[in-house]
Write an enzyme that holds these catalytic residues in place. Structure first.
Site, PDB file in Angstrom:
ATOM      1  N   SER A 138      37.485  33.948  40.321  1.00 37.94           N
ATOM      2  CA  SER A 138      38.067  34.503  39.090  1.00 37.94           C
ATOM      3  C   SER A 138      39.145  33.540  38.626  1.00 37.94           C
ATOM      4  O   SER A 138      39.695  32.776  39.437  1.00 37.94           O
ATOM      5  CB  SER A 138      38.711  35.864  39.390  1.00 37.94           C
ATOM      6  OG  SER A 138      39.604  36.232  38.360  1.00 37.94           O
ATOM      7  N   TYR A 151      44.073  41.514  44.106  1.00 38.06           N
ATOM      8  CA  TYR A 151      42.852  40.910  43.555  1.00 38.06           C
ATOM      9  C   TYR A 151      42.960  39.376  43.563  1.00 38.06           C
ATOM     10  O   TYR A 151      42.015  38.684  43.963  1.00 38.06           O
ATOM     11  CB  TYR A 151      42.627  41.438  42.132  1.00 38.06           C
ATOM     12  CG  TYR A 151      41.343  40.965  41.503  1.00 38.06           C
ATOM     13  CD1 TYR A 151      40.114  41.476  41.926  1.00 38.06           C
ATOM     14  CD2 TYR A 151      41.352  40.011  40.486  1.00 38.06           C
ATOM     15  CE1 TYR A 151      38.934  41.041  41.352  1.00 38.06           C
ATOM     16  CE2 TYR A 151      40.171  39.575  39.904  1.00 38.06           C
ATOM     17  CZ  TYR A 151      38.960  40.092  40.339  1.00 38.06           C
ATOM     18  OH  TYR A 151      37.789  39.648  39.770  1.00 38.06           O
TER      19      TYR A 151
HETATM   20  N1  LIG Z   1      34.073  41.480  34.926  1.00 36.10           N
HETATM   21  C1  LIG Z   1      35.063  40.606  34.945  1.00 36.10           C
HETATM   22  O1  LIG Z   1      35.857  40.513  34.011  1.00 36.10           O
HETATM   23  C2  LIG Z   1      35.205  39.644  36.091  1.00 36.10           C
HETATM   24  C3  LIG Z   1      36.087  38.549  35.943  1.00 36.10           C
HETATM   25  C4  LIG Z   1      36.232  37.649  36.988  1.00 36.10           C
HETATM   26  C5  LIG Z   1      35.525  37.844  38.159  1.00 36.10           C
HETATM   27  N2  LIG Z   1      34.686  38.925  38.279  1.00 36.10           N
HETATM   28  C6  LIG Z   1      33.997  39.075  39.557  1.00 36.10           C
HETATM   29  O2  LIG Z   1      32.599  39.127  39.337  1.00 36.10           O
HETATM   30  C7  LIG Z   1      32.005  39.983  40.307  1.00 36.10           C
HETATM   31  C8  LIG Z   1      31.156  41.030  39.615  1.00 36.10           C
HETATM   32  O3  LIG Z   1      31.954  41.758  38.735  1.00 36.10           O
HETATM   33  P1  LIG Z   1      31.339  42.819  37.703  1.00 36.10           P
HETATM   34  O4  LIG Z   1      32.306  42.895  36.588  1.00 36.10           O
HETATM   35  O5  LIG Z   1      29.915  42.519  37.403  1.00 36.10           O
HETATM   36  O6  LIG Z   1      31.457  44.172  38.591  1.00 36.10           O
HETATM   37  P2  LIG Z   1      30.675  45.588  38.538  1.00 36.10           P
HETATM   38  O7  LIG Z   1      31.640  46.612  39.046  1.00 36.10           O
HETATM   39  O8  LIG Z   1      30.057  45.801  37.193  1.00 36.10           O
HETATM   40  O9  LIG Z   1      29.541  45.372  39.613  1.00 36.10           O
HETATM   41  C9  LIG Z   1      29.854  45.156  40.962  1.00 36.10           C
HETATM   42  C10 LIG Z   1      28.697  45.662  41.801  1.00 36.10           C
HETATM   43  O10 LIG Z   1      29.036  45.424  43.181  1.00 36.10           O
HETATM   44  C11 LIG Z   1      28.691  46.561  43.931  1.00 36.10           C
HETATM   45  N3  LIG Z   1      29.579  46.671  45.087  1.00 36.10           N
HETATM   46  C12 LIG Z   1      30.903  46.973  45.084  1.00 36.10           C
HETATM   47  N4  LIG Z   1      31.365  47.020  46.338  1.00 36.10           N
HETATM   48  C13 LIG Z   1      30.321  46.736  47.152  1.00 36.10           C
HETATM   49  C14 LIG Z   1      30.176  46.653  48.557  1.00 36.10           C
HETATM   50  N5  LIG Z   1      31.217  46.909  49.370  1.00 36.10           N
HETATM   51  N6  LIG Z   1      28.965  46.332  49.060  1.00 36.10           N
HETATM   52  C15 LIG Z   1      27.896  46.100  48.254  1.00 36.10           C
HETATM   53  N7  LIG Z   1      27.983  46.177  46.905  1.00 36.10           N
HETATM   54  C16 LIG Z   1      29.180  46.505  46.367  1.00 36.10           C
HETATM   55  C17 LIG Z   1      28.900  47.745  43.002  1.00 36.10           C
HETATM   56  O11 LIG Z   1      28.125  48.876  43.411  1.00 36.10           O
HETATM   57  C18 LIG Z   1      28.449  47.175  41.656  1.00 36.10           C
HETATM   58  O12 LIG Z   1      27.083  47.418  41.416  1.00 36.10           O
HETATM   59  C19 LIG Z   1      33.157  40.559  41.144  1.00 36.10           C
HETATM   60  O13 LIG Z   1      33.292  39.791  42.320  1.00 36.10           O
HETATM   61  C20 LIG Z   1      34.357  40.377  40.248  1.00 36.10           C
HETATM   62  O14 LIG Z   1      35.558  40.259  40.979  1.00 36.10           O
HETATM   63  C21 LIG Z   1      34.515  39.820  37.281  1.00 36.10           C
END
Ligand SMILES: NC(=O)c1ccc[n+]([C@@H]2O[C@H](COP(=O)([O-])OP(=O)(O)OC[C@H]3O[C@@H](n4cnc5c(N)ncnc54)[C@H](O)[C@@H]3O)[C@@H](O)[C@H]2O)c1
Length: 254
Positions: A138, A151
């Site tokens: 991130s 985070y």
């Molecule tokens: N959306 C953003 O703005 C953003 C920005 C920077 C980084 N990220 C990173 O990208 C990644 C995905 O983010 P997103 O926005 O698509 O999230 P999201 O919440 O839409 O999806 C995350 C998925 O991971 C699954 N999950 C959560 N904990 C879990 C576990 N312990 N075991 C197995 N599965 C698990 C959830 O069920 C969900 O389906 C994350 O690592 C997040 O930190 C997201």
């Protein structure tokens, strides 16, 4: 270009948001996709979407924070060419209002979860004669973001693990890179706005959109496009790197 024909890809958290977009794109490019998910219903829906487009995908229910579950899943999958460590959870707070329980929860999913999958996947990738890993970091790993203490800790660890894996497995032809998105519009974002800013959803959504100099949030598909490039043979000279997908957040926010 960017074909994944004949490759097996494991994507954690592929049931939602960025992981869902990566799963769908990788399947479209010919990979057999294994979604490792806490939420099997969400993953099954994505598998349905992939199959409708003629792709191949499978659900594996597991909590990435639990090493035995992760080892069992990777044993079932066997041969593997690509790992995308995407599962992650959010947390809002500074050091004073981050409880030990919150800190440990973020650590166990975002840091230990990625470690568990690396621990399970690397022997298979070595046996396969090489492969590629992409970790979701991130912008919080690179710049100070207000109220993201736990985070940011977790994403800094992702960046450091990326470098470590890339260095240790150069000789095994395993490439390892990370992606650092700024705000991407996914259920993850909607969820934490609802939880932390109830009643101010629209105001906060607008504020978060404008925090990217480009004026909007990214899309999951824009992150998936970069993940595809990094996992493809076309990126064969790239390892130990982090790539922001951030609408100018890191370099143009002045
Ligand atoms: N959306 C953003 O703005 C953003 C920005 C920077 C980084 N990220 C990173 O990208 C990644 C995905 O983010 P997103 O926005 O698509 O999230 P999201 O919440 O839409 O999806 C995350 C998925 O991971 C699954 N999950 C959560 N904990 C879990 C576990 N312990 N075991 C197995 N599965 C698990 C959830 O069920 C969900 O389906 C994350 O690592 C997040 O930190 C997201």
């Amino acid at each position: 270009m960017f074909s994944l024909q004949g490759k097996t890809a494991v994507i954690t958290g592929g049931g939602s948001g960025i992981g869902r977009a990566i799963s769908r794109l990788f399947a479209r490019q010919g990979a057999t996709v294994h979604i490792v998910e806490l939420n099997p219903d969400a993953a099954a829906q994505v598998v349905g979407e992939i199959e409708q487009e003629g792709g191949k995908a499978q659900v594996h229910q597991a909590n990435v924070a639990e090493q035995q579950q992760v080892l069992h899943v990777f044993e079932q999958i066997g041969k593997l060419d690509i790992l995308v460590n995407n599962a992650g959870i959010a947390h809002v707070g500074n050091v004073e209002n981050t409880s030990e329980a919150d800190f440990e929860r973020v650590y166990s999913v975002n840091v230990k979860g990625a470690y568990n999958c690396l621990y399970a996947a690397v022997p298979h990738l070595k046996a396969q004669g090489g492969g590629t890993i992409v970790n979701l970091a991130s912008i919080a790993a690179h710049v100070g973001i207000t109220d993201r203490f736990a985070y940011s800790m977790s994403k800094g660890a992702i960046f450091a693990m990326t470098l470590s894996i890339a260095r240790d497995y150069l000789g095994d032809k395993i490439r390892c890179n990370s992606i650092s998105p700024a705000r991407v519009h996914t259920p993850f974002v909607d969820g934490f706005i609802a939880k932390n800013y109830a009643g101010r959803e629209e105001e906060i959504f607008d504020k978060l959109s404008k925090s990217q100099p480009i004026g909007r949030m990214g899309t999951p598909e824009e992150v998936a496009n970069l993940a595809l490039f990094l996992c493809s043979d076309e990126a064969g000279f790239i390892t130990g790197c982090d790539y922001p997908v951030d609408g100018g957040f890191i370099k143009l926010n002045n």
